[in-house]
Design an enzyme around this catalytic site. Sequence first.
Site, PDB file in Angstrom:
ATOM      1  N   ASP A  67       0.811  -1.215   0.000  1.00 32.26           N
ATOM      2  CA  ASP A  67       0.000   0.000   0.000  1.00 32.26           C
ATOM      3  C   ASP A  67       0.846   1.269   0.000  1.00 32.26           C
ATOM      4  O   ASP A  67       2.064   1.214   0.205  1.00 32.26           O
ATOM      5  CB  ASP A  67      -0.964  -0.010   1.204  1.00 32.26           C
ATOM      6  CG  ASP A  67      -0.275  -0.396   2.514  1.00 32.26           C
ATOM      7  OD1 ASP A  67       0.962  -0.413   2.556  1.00 32.26           O
ATOM      8  OD2 ASP A  67      -0.987  -0.676   3.493  1.00 32.26           O
ATOM      9  N   ASN A 137      -7.414  -2.460  14.356  1.00 37.41           N
ATOM     10  CA  ASN A 137      -8.799  -2.780  13.965  1.00 37.41           C
ATOM     11  C   ASN A 137      -8.868  -4.021  13.069  1.00 37.41           C
ATOM     12  O   ASN A 137      -9.899  -4.285  12.460  1.00 37.41           O
ATOM     13  CB  ASN A 137      -9.451  -1.572  13.280  1.00 37.41           C
ATOM     14  CG  ASN A 137      -8.730  -1.178  11.986  1.00 37.41           C
ATOM     15  OD1 ASN A 137      -7.817  -1.878  11.554  1.00 37.41           O
ATOM     16  ND2 ASN A 137      -9.141  -0.082  11.386  1.00 37.41           N
ATOM     17  N   HIS A 139      -7.104  -4.609  10.356  1.00 36.88           N
ATOM     18  CA  HIS A 139      -6.870  -4.446   8.916  1.00 36.88           C
ATOM     19  C   HIS A 139      -5.545  -5.065   8.485  1.00 36.88           C
ATOM     20  O   HIS A 139      -4.617  -5.195   9.271  1.00 36.88           O
ATOM     21  CB  HIS A 139      -7.006  -2.982   8.463  1.00 36.88           C
ATOM     22  CG  HIS A 139      -5.889  -2.066   8.840  1.00 36.88           C
ATOM     23  ND1 HIS A 139      -6.060  -0.699   8.967  1.00 36.88           N
ATOM     24  CD2 HIS A 139      -4.579  -2.295   9.103  1.00 36.88           C
ATOM     25  CE1 HIS A 139      -4.903  -0.145   9.273  1.00 36.88           C
ATOM     26  NE2 HIS A 139      -4.003  -1.079   9.369  1.00 36.88           N
ATOM     27  N   GLU A 144      -9.557  -1.629   5.406  1.00 31.00           N
ATOM     28  CA  GLU A 144     -10.230  -1.249   6.638  1.00 31.00           C
ATOM     29  C   GLU A 144     -11.459  -2.135   6.870  1.00 31.00           C
ATOM     30  O   GLU A 144     -11.960  -2.761   5.930  1.00 31.00           O
ATOM     31  CB  GLU A 144     -10.668   0.218   6.533  1.00 31.00           C
ATOM     32  CG  GLU A 144      -9.519   1.185   6.313  1.00 31.00           C
ATOM     33  CD  GLU A 144      -8.647   1.392   7.551  1.00 31.00           C
ATOM     34  OE1 GLU A 144      -8.537   0.479   8.389  1.00 31.00           O
ATOM     35  OE2 GLU A 144      -8.077   2.485   7.666  1.00 31.00           O
TER      36      GLU A 144
HETATM   37  C1  GLP Z   1      -0.564   0.394   8.572  1.00 31.60           C
HETATM   38  C2  GLP Z   1      -0.204  -0.470   7.376  1.00 31.60           C
HETATM   39  C3  GLP Z   1      -0.368  -1.936   7.671  1.00 31.60           C
HETATM   40  C4  GLP Z   1       0.270  -2.270   9.013  1.00 31.60           C
HETATM   41  C5  GLP Z   1      -0.413  -1.500  10.104  1.00 31.60           C
HETATM   42  C6  GLP Z   1       0.120  -1.796  11.494  1.00 31.60           C
HETATM   43  O1  GLP Z   1      -1.906   0.672   8.635  1.00 31.60           O
HETATM   44  N1  GLP Z   1      -0.972  -0.145   6.211  1.00 31.60           N
HETATM   45  O2  GLP Z   1       0.231  -2.685   6.618  1.00 31.60           O
HETATM   46  O3  GLP Z   1       0.184  -3.644   9.249  1.00 31.60           O
HETATM   47  O4  GLP Z   1      -0.221  -0.130   9.841  1.00 31.60           O
HETATM   48  O5  GLP Z   1       1.227  -0.996  11.768  1.00 31.60           O
HETATM   49  P1  GLP Z   1       2.253  -1.264  12.918  1.00 31.60           P
HETATM   50  O6  GLP Z   1       3.071  -2.429  12.471  1.00 31.60           O
HETATM   51  O7  GLP Z   1       3.094  -0.001  12.970  1.00 31.60           O
HETATM   52  O8  GLP Z   1       1.495  -1.520  14.139  1.00 31.60           O
END
Ligand code: GLP
Length: 264
Positions: A67, A137, A139, A144
């Site tokens: 993404d 959440n 995702h 989302e």
């Molecule tokens: C973002 C990314 C996800 C990731 C998530 C969790 O939203 N798009 O790919 O898994 O954050 O992030 P973190 O690893 O910093 O908790």
Amino acid sequence: MLVVIKRDYEEVSREGARILAGAIRANPKIVLGLATGSTPLGLYRALIAFHDDGDLDFSGIKSFNLDEYLGLPPSHPQSFHHFMAQNFFSHVNVPRDHIHIPDGTITGDYDEYCARYERSIKAAGGIDLQILGIGRNGHIGFNEPTSSLASRTRLKALSRETIEDNRHFFASTGQMPKCAITMGIGTILESRRVLLLASGRSKAAAVAKAIEGPITSSVSASALQMHPDVTFIIDEEAAYSLTQRDYYRHVLEMTQIFTPERLS
Ligand code: GLP
């Protein structure tokens, strides 16, 4: 579905890197799906260390990132292009033209751009190994809650929770992008193997819903229950709300005895 419970973040990172490095050595032309966020940072550091030791060659691999924020150019310090360059690509030898990250600067014709991203994944032979983190959440990528479980790469409006979680990275809330380009859940489910990493108590509820809850678009990661080859690598804190931890340990022991290749 394999659930590997490790003591802490360091062990999660090391285990993820061990599996990923093994997969690259077994198939030097592997197509990787890569993730951003704080979770895979330790994994990237460990892979860089293997590379520095002369133990891991990335020259044949191809990569597709999950993404990118809409509206951020690659030079923006919070863009996922910048994140990947800083934390991984500038330290290893993946050829530039083998690296694919959705372009956050496109304006208009989003569907055509996203369809092209999907076509380039197909043209590369599909993703062999997808790395995922998980949002609080539930995702994966930026899919989302309520994202279609059949979704493909597309423009996605970010949820309030995601904006809350990430806005401190930006100088002001107004600068936090409201949308992203993300691979879809259907895209992710087509990868041949998935490794999802999670660490910390803040992920415990999402991890439990993903592994033990019903398959629902309200928790995007629960769609992974339909994937034939998923490994969750999580630490004790992230495993906190799982009800079947002893069973997962037993499954792991049996896997190590009977089908160790699933863990290599
Ligand atoms: C973002 C990314 C996800 C990731 C998530 C969790 O939203 N798009 O790919 O898994 O954050 O992030 P973190 O690893 O910093 O908790």
